[in-house]
Design an enzyme around this catalytic site. Structure first.
Site, PDB file in Angstrom:
ATOM      1  N   ARG A  51       0.805  -1.218   0.000  1.00  0.00           N
ATOM      2  CA  ARG A  51       0.000   0.000   0.000  1.00  0.00           C
ATOM      3  C   ARG A  51       0.843   1.275   0.000  1.00  0.00           C
ATOM      4  O   ARG A  51       0.446   2.279  -0.593  1.00  0.00           O
ATOM      5  CB  ARG A  51      -0.891  -0.019   1.238  1.00  0.00           C
ATOM      6  CG  ARG A  51      -2.179   0.675   1.032  1.00  0.00           C
ATOM      7  CD  ARG A  51      -3.186   0.363   2.098  1.00  0.00           C
ATOM      8  NE  ARG A  51      -2.561  -0.070   3.354  1.00  0.00           N
ATOM      9  CZ  ARG A  51      -3.257  -0.379   4.428  1.00  0.00           C
ATOM     10  NH1 ARG A  51      -4.560  -0.293   4.415  1.00  0.00           N
ATOM     11  NH2 ARG A  51      -2.658  -0.760   5.535  1.00  0.00           N
ATOM     12  N   LYS A 148      -1.475 -18.326   6.378  1.00  0.00           N
ATOM     13  CA  LYS A 148      -2.450 -18.590   7.433  1.00  0.00           C
ATOM     14  C   LYS A 148      -2.912 -17.254   8.016  1.00  0.00           C
ATOM     15  O   LYS A 148      -2.161 -16.294   7.905  1.00  0.00           O
ATOM     16  CB  LYS A 148      -1.842 -19.500   8.487  1.00  0.00           C
ATOM     17  CG  LYS A 148      -1.037 -18.769   9.574  1.00  0.00           C
ATOM     18  CD  LYS A 148      -0.721 -19.688  10.718  1.00  0.00           C
ATOM     19  CE  LYS A 148      -0.544 -18.929  11.995  1.00  0.00           C
ATOM     20  NZ  LYS A 148      -0.059 -19.646  13.132  1.00  0.00           N
ATOM     21  N   ASP A 177       1.780 -23.897   5.258  1.00  0.00           N
ATOM     22  CA  ASP A 177       1.919 -24.163   6.691  1.00  0.00           C
ATOM     23  C   ASP A 177       3.416 -24.350   6.873  1.00  0.00           C
ATOM     24  O   ASP A 177       3.969 -25.380   6.473  1.00  0.00           O
ATOM     25  CB  ASP A 177       1.160 -25.428   7.117  1.00  0.00           C
ATOM     26  CG  ASP A 177       1.215 -25.606   8.624  1.00  0.00           C
ATOM     27  OD1 ASP A 177       2.278 -25.320   9.207  1.00  0.00           O
ATOM     28  OD2 ASP A 177       0.212 -26.011   9.220  1.00  0.00           O
ATOM     29  N   HIS A 178       4.075 -23.338   7.437  1.00  0.00           N
ATOM     30  CA  HIS A 178       5.537 -23.365   7.381  1.00  0.00           C
ATOM     31  C   HIS A 178       6.132 -24.538   8.159  1.00  0.00           C
ATOM     32  O   HIS A 178       7.278 -24.904   7.946  1.00  0.00           O
ATOM     33  CB  HIS A 178       6.143 -22.016   7.780  1.00  0.00           C
ATOM     34  CG  HIS A 178       6.014 -21.707   9.231  1.00  0.00           C
ATOM     35  ND1 HIS A 178       4.897 -21.125   9.743  1.00  0.00           N
ATOM     36  CD2 HIS A 178       6.850 -21.893  10.260  1.00  0.00           C
ATOM     37  CE1 HIS A 178       5.053 -20.980  11.043  1.00  0.00           C
ATOM     38  NE2 HIS A 178       6.236 -21.440  11.387  1.00  0.00           N
ATOM     39  N   LYS A 182       9.815 -27.471   7.326  1.00  0.00           N
ATOM     40  CA  LYS A 182      10.984 -27.692   8.187  1.00  0.00           C
ATOM     41  C   LYS A 182      11.706 -28.959   7.775  1.00  0.00           C
ATOM     42  O   LYS A 182      11.083 -29.976   7.480  1.00  0.00           O
ATOM     43  CB  LYS A 182      10.555 -27.766   9.659  1.00  0.00           C
ATOM     44  CG  LYS A 182      10.148 -26.404  10.188  1.00  0.00           C
ATOM     45  CD  LYS A 182       9.773 -26.480  11.642  1.00  0.00           C
ATOM     46  CE  LYS A 182       9.384 -25.126  12.183  1.00  0.00           C
ATOM     47  NZ  LYS A 182      10.522 -24.233  12.415  1.00  0.00           N
ATOM     48  N   GLU A 216       5.959 -21.953  23.492  1.00  0.00           N
ATOM     49  CA  GLU A 216       6.584 -20.658  23.220  1.00  0.00           C
ATOM     50  C   GLU A 216       6.810 -19.940  24.547  1.00  0.00           C
ATOM     51  O   GLU A 216       6.056 -20.154  25.507  1.00  0.00           O
ATOM     52  CB  GLU A 216       5.661 -19.798  22.354  1.00  0.00           C
ATOM     53  CG  GLU A 216       5.384 -20.366  20.986  1.00  0.00           C
ATOM     54  CD  GLU A 216       4.397 -19.485  20.215  1.00  0.00           C
ATOM     55  OE1 GLU A 216       4.855 -18.641  19.442  1.00  0.00           O
ATOM     56  OE2 GLU A 216       3.187 -19.641  20.424  1.00  0.00           O
ATOM     57  N   ASP A 235      -5.171 -20.951  16.264  1.00  0.00           N
ATOM     58  CA  ASP A 235      -3.894 -20.391  15.811  1.00  0.00           C
ATOM     59  C   ASP A 235      -2.828 -21.469  15.599  1.00  0.00           C
ATOM     60  O   ASP A 235      -1.971 -21.324  14.733  1.00  0.00           O
ATOM     61  CB  ASP A 235      -3.403 -19.369  16.856  1.00  0.00           C
ATOM     62  CG  ASP A 235      -2.267 -18.508  16.326  1.00  0.00           C
ATOM     63  OD1 ASP A 235      -2.397 -18.019  15.189  1.00  0.00           O
ATOM     64  OD2 ASP A 235      -1.261 -18.334  17.041  1.00  0.00           O
ATOM     65  N   HIS A 240      -0.838 -26.247  12.451  1.00  0.00           N
ATOM     66  CA  HIS A 240       0.501 -26.813  12.648  1.00  0.00           C
ATOM     67  C   HIS A 240       0.491 -28.167  13.360  1.00  0.00           C
ATOM     68  O   HIS A 240       1.097 -29.132  12.891  1.00  0.00           O
ATOM     69  CB  HIS A 240       1.381 -25.850  13.449  1.00  0.00           C
ATOM     70  CG  HIS A 240       1.435 -24.464  12.885  1.00  0.00           C
ATOM     71  ND1 HIS A 240       1.604 -24.220  11.543  1.00  0.00           N
ATOM     72  CD2 HIS A 240       1.352 -23.245  13.466  1.00  0.00           C
ATOM     73  CE1 HIS A 240       1.613 -22.914  11.337  1.00  0.00           C
ATOM     74  NE2 HIS A 240       1.463 -22.301  12.485  1.00  0.00           N
ATOM     75  N   LYS A 331       1.578 -20.347  25.129  1.00  0.00           N
ATOM     76  CA  LYS A 331       2.466 -19.183  25.199  1.00  0.00           C
ATOM     77  C   LYS A 331       2.928 -18.973  26.635  1.00  0.00           C
ATOM     78  O   LYS A 331       2.295 -19.440  27.570  1.00  0.00           O
ATOM     79  CB  LYS A 331       1.721 -17.947  24.709  1.00  0.00           C
ATOM     80  CG  LYS A 331       1.351 -18.063  23.239  1.00  0.00           C
ATOM     81  CD  LYS A 331       0.978 -16.746  22.653  1.00  0.00           C
ATOM     82  CE  LYS A 331       0.716 -16.868  21.167  1.00  0.00           C
ATOM     83  NZ  LYS A 331       1.946 -17.092  20.387  1.00  0.00           N
TER      84      LYS A 331
HETATM   85  P1  NAD Z   1       1.569  -6.661   8.124  1.00  0.00           P
HETATM   86  O1  NAD Z   1       0.395  -5.945   8.706  1.00  0.00           O
HETATM   87  O2  NAD Z   1       2.913  -6.455   8.725  1.00  0.00           O
HETATM   88  O3  NAD Z   1       1.682  -6.277   6.574  1.00  0.00           O
HETATM   89  C1  NAD Z   1       0.562  -6.155   5.758  1.00  0.00           C
HETATM   90  C2  NAD Z   1       0.985  -5.825   4.348  1.00  0.00           C
HETATM   91  O4  NAD Z   1      -0.202  -5.760   3.552  1.00  0.00           O
HETATM   92  C3  NAD Z   1       1.713  -4.496   4.191  1.00  0.00           C
HETATM   93  O5  NAD Z   1       2.727  -4.646   3.243  1.00  0.00           O
HETATM   94  C4  NAD Z   1       0.610  -3.582   3.627  1.00  0.00           C
HETATM   95  O6  NAD Z   1       1.114  -2.534   2.805  1.00  0.00           O
HETATM   96  C5  NAD Z   1      -0.173  -4.557   2.802  1.00  0.00           C
HETATM   97  N1  NAD Z   1      -1.562  -4.103   2.604  1.00  0.00           N
HETATM   98  C6  NAD Z   1      -2.504  -3.891   3.559  1.00  0.00           C
HETATM   99  N2  NAD Z   1      -3.640  -3.469   2.975  1.00  0.00           N
HETATM  100  C7  NAD Z   1      -3.408  -3.400   1.648  1.00  0.00           C
HETATM  101  C8  NAD Z   1      -4.185  -3.019   0.514  1.00  0.00           C
HETATM  102  N3  NAD Z   1      -5.465  -2.617   0.627  1.00  0.00           N
HETATM  103  N4  NAD Z   1      -3.621  -3.086  -0.693  1.00  0.00           N
HETATM  104  C9  NAD Z   1      -2.337  -3.506  -0.834  1.00  0.00           C
HETATM  105  N5  NAD Z   1      -1.549  -3.883   0.185  1.00  0.00           N
HETATM  106  C10 NAD Z   1      -2.090  -3.814   1.407  1.00  0.00           C
HETATM  107  O7  NAD Z   1       1.150  -8.197   8.090  1.00  0.00           O
HETATM  108  P2  NAD Z   1       2.113  -9.481   8.209  1.00  0.00           P
HETATM  109  O8  NAD Z   1       2.406  -9.725   9.645  1.00  0.00           O
HETATM  110  O9  NAD Z   1       3.252  -9.351   7.264  1.00  0.00           O
HETATM  111  O10 NAD Z   1       1.128 -10.661   7.747  1.00  0.00           O
HETATM  112  C11 NAD Z   1       0.775 -10.888   6.396  1.00  0.00           C
HETATM  113  C12 NAD Z   1      -0.030 -12.184   6.293  1.00  0.00           C
HETATM  114  O11 NAD Z   1       0.772 -13.265   6.728  1.00  0.00           O
HETATM  115  C13 NAD Z   1      -1.280 -12.230   7.166  1.00  0.00           C
HETATM  116  O12 NAD Z   1      -2.255 -12.995   6.517  1.00  0.00           O
HETATM  117  C14 NAD Z   1      -0.821 -12.938   8.408  1.00  0.00           C
HETATM  118  O13 NAD Z   1      -1.887 -13.597   9.070  1.00  0.00           O
HETATM  119  C15 NAD Z   1       0.126 -13.943   7.796  1.00  0.00           C
HETATM  120  N6  NAD Z   1       1.165 -14.438   8.719  1.00  0.00           N
HETATM  121  C16 NAD Z   1       2.052 -13.573   9.297  1.00  0.00           C
HETATM  122  C17 NAD Z   1       3.020 -14.055  10.147  1.00  0.00           C
HETATM  123  C18 NAD Z   1       4.038 -13.136  10.783  1.00  0.00           C
HETATM  124  O14 NAD Z   1       4.898 -13.662  11.483  1.00  0.00           O
HETATM  125  N7  NAD Z   1       3.989 -11.846  10.564  1.00  0.00           N
HETATM  126  C19 NAD Z   1       3.095 -15.422  10.418  1.00  0.00           C
HETATM  127  C20 NAD Z   1       2.189 -16.287   9.801  1.00  0.00           C
HETATM  128  C21 NAD Z   1       1.226 -15.769   8.949  1.00  0.00           C
END
Ligand code: NAD
Length: 483
Positions: A51, A148, A177-178, A182, A216, A235, A240, A331
């Site tokens: 964004r 996820k 599913d990371h 592994k 965790e 979660d 997992h 956790k």
């Molecule tokens: P985040 O909030 O850090 O990042 C969100 C991203 O989406 C940003 O780059 C933002 O610019 C973009 N975005 C948001 N709205 C937008 C729009 N309307 N148009 C275009 N881009 C848009 O989120 P995150 O932690 O990186 O998580 C991303 C996905 O991965 C989620 O589905 C989350 O559940 C999943 N996930 C994250 C983690 C983690 O460790 N962060 C682990 C497992 C799964």
């Protein structure tokens, strides 16, 4: 022995959410490591799409910072970093509007593998899939990768599957599913199906029970609002822990191929019995030291969501009838540890008498820390003075067995490369995810019907006392949670 780098085709990988936490911490550092390993073919591109308004140079500078933060300094070679950053592009895009899509289309080139990583909130999956199709950015060969959570119950997972299916075939959808990426998890399959030693014993006749622990030390921290709507069951267990249970319990697939493996995992999920309420223990961490309680973390004094869960699960089939699977995850526990333990039965008769004690073979498969496997075997204590038995671990820690240069590959980098290769073996199929929710849903619903309240547990402990009782009442005990 250094791992072989198997070449992949030249690719254009677009990361929606390319500025987000997951992209910075896992996806981009993983791709950098693959670049360094020589696995990113010349001409491949990574397009960050998110964004924020910025140009490609600013994005490259941001990713350079992310690499500094998440890659060991010794592996940050200047030429490699600059070479990798040179493969990056950035498009400011609005997933739910029109901005950026034409620009993204212009970046796509023919004769490249096209992959689109949806690293954004699941609410945006449908809008992105629709626009990729509408702007003809994705073609029949393109792959999409989704993160996820894949739904929060059966109905929402079905809805998500339907939405993606409107524009993509199941063979194009890679549900991450990371845990499946592994090294140890795949080694589990090598151990089971590449050796004759274990498979004959891998059933209720020889296995007393199985434990799966994912603990965790962190609390819910800044994710409190999100986590409280989900809890440990949604979660961690539905995805997992369920995947790990499937890999332990499944029948040998005829081939190590995507649908053969996923068919067998699906059969395990379908063989799971409903879980009785007194075979489940839920918990919430209390305040302790200078850390707040779960209630304070999520800012709801009356929350019923669990930050810990332990369960006894039965797999109702010929192989496993009578051998319980105990799983737990939580956790703010004593240590960060993910481990599967296959606890074998006692020898049918001890020829050494009662003084020799009770000894059991235990196969432990550690996912973290220190990925590896250990088989506890019983031998004679060396020396004179009679026959005393002791347990010794046969250690199969990868770094020791294979040499330090064979560093364990991070799950994300392996999985992204599998997407480029078009190999879905380590990704969840739509029907698997739905079956898992189908088993989880009634359990979660029963908690609100019964107004079930989680037990409290001390931070830094192994969870509520009631979780120990789950095994004690059957004269079993959890393995210790420790570093
Ligand atoms: P985040 O909030 O850090 O990042 C969100 C991203 O989406 C940003 O780059 C933002 O610019 C973009 N975005 C948001 N709205 C937008 C729009 N309307 N148009 C275009 N881009 C848009 O989120 P995150 O932690 O990186 O998580 C991303 C996905 O991965 C989620 O589905 C989350 O559940 C999943 N996930 C994250 C983690 C983690 O460790 N962060 C682990 C497992 C799964």
């Amino acid at each position: 022995m250094v791992s072989r780098v198997i070449p992949v085709d030249t690719f254009d990988l677009t990361i929606f959410g390319g500025t987000g936490d997951l992209a910075r911490r896992k996806i981009l550092p993983g791709l950098y490591r693959r670049y360094r390993a020589g696995q990113m073919p010349e001409g491949s591109r990574i397009v960050g799409a998110a964004r924020s308004d910025m140009d490609t140079d600013t994005y490259r500078a941001e990713v350079r910072e992310a690499l500094r933060e998440f890659i060991q300094p010794a592996k940050l070679d200047r030429d490699d970093v600059e070479g990798f950053l040179g493969c990056l592009h950035y498009v400011a895009i609005d997933a739910t509007g029109e901005k950026g899509w034409q620009e993204l289309r212009e970046l796509m080139r023919p004769d490249r593998v096209r992959a689109f990583y949806f690293s954004v909130a699941p609410a945006l999956f449908g809008a992105i899939a629709e626009r990729l199709h509408h702007h003809r950015i994705a073609d029949a060969d393109s792959r999409i990768v989704v993160e996820k959570p894949f739904g929060r119950d059966l109905a929402s997972a079905q809805e998500l599957n339907r939405t993606l299916a409107e524009h993509f075939d199941e063979t194009q959808i890679y549900r991450i599913d990371h845990y499946l990426g592994k090294e140890t998890v795949q080694n589990l399959m090598a151990l089971r199906f590449g050796n004759v030693l274990f498979e004959p014993l891998w059933n209720s006749q020889y296995v007393d029970h199985i434990q799966i622990t994912v603990s965790e030390t962190v609390g819910v921290g800044g994710r409190g609002g999100y986590y409280d709507k989900s809890g440990a069951m949604r979660d961690m267990v539905q995805n997992h822990l369920m995947q790990l249970l499937c890999l332990i319990a499944m029948e040998p697939p005829s081939q190590f191929e995507p649908d053969a493996v996923r068919d067998e995992k699906l059969k395990v999920i379908r063989a799971l019995d409903p879980v009785r309420p007194d075979d489940i223990v839920r918990g919430q961490y209390e305040a302790g030291g200078n850390v707040p309680s779960y209630q304070d973390d999520v800012e709801d004094p009356d929350t019923r969501t669990e930050s810990f869960i332990a369960m006894k699960i039965h797999v109702s089939n010929w192989r496993w009838a009578g051998t319980p699977f105990y799983i737990r995850t939580g956790k703010r526990l004593r240590a960060r540890q993910s481990e599967i333990a296959v606890v074998f039965k006692d020898a049918p008769h001890s020829i050494f008498g009662a003084e020799a004690g009770r000894h059991r073979n235990i196969l432990t498969i550690r996912l973290q820390p220190n990925e590896g496997m250990t088989l506890v075997t019983t031998i004679k204590e060396p020396g004179l003075g009679g026959m005393r038995l002791i347990d010794v671990p046969l250690d199969m820690t990868f770094a020791d067995a294979l040499g330090a240069e064979n560093e364990v590959t991070d799950a994300y980098e392996r999985l992204v490369m599998d997407v480029i290769r078009g190999n879905q073996t380590l990704f969840m199929r739509g029907d698997e995810v739905e079956a898992a929710w189908g088993w989880t849903d009634p359990i979660i619903q029963s908690w609100s019907v019964r107004d079930d309240r989680p037990f409290r547990y001390e931070p830094g402990s192994s969870g509520p006392e009631e979780s120990s009782m789950l095994l004690h009442r059957e004269t079993r005990r959890w393995r210790e949670i420790r570093e």
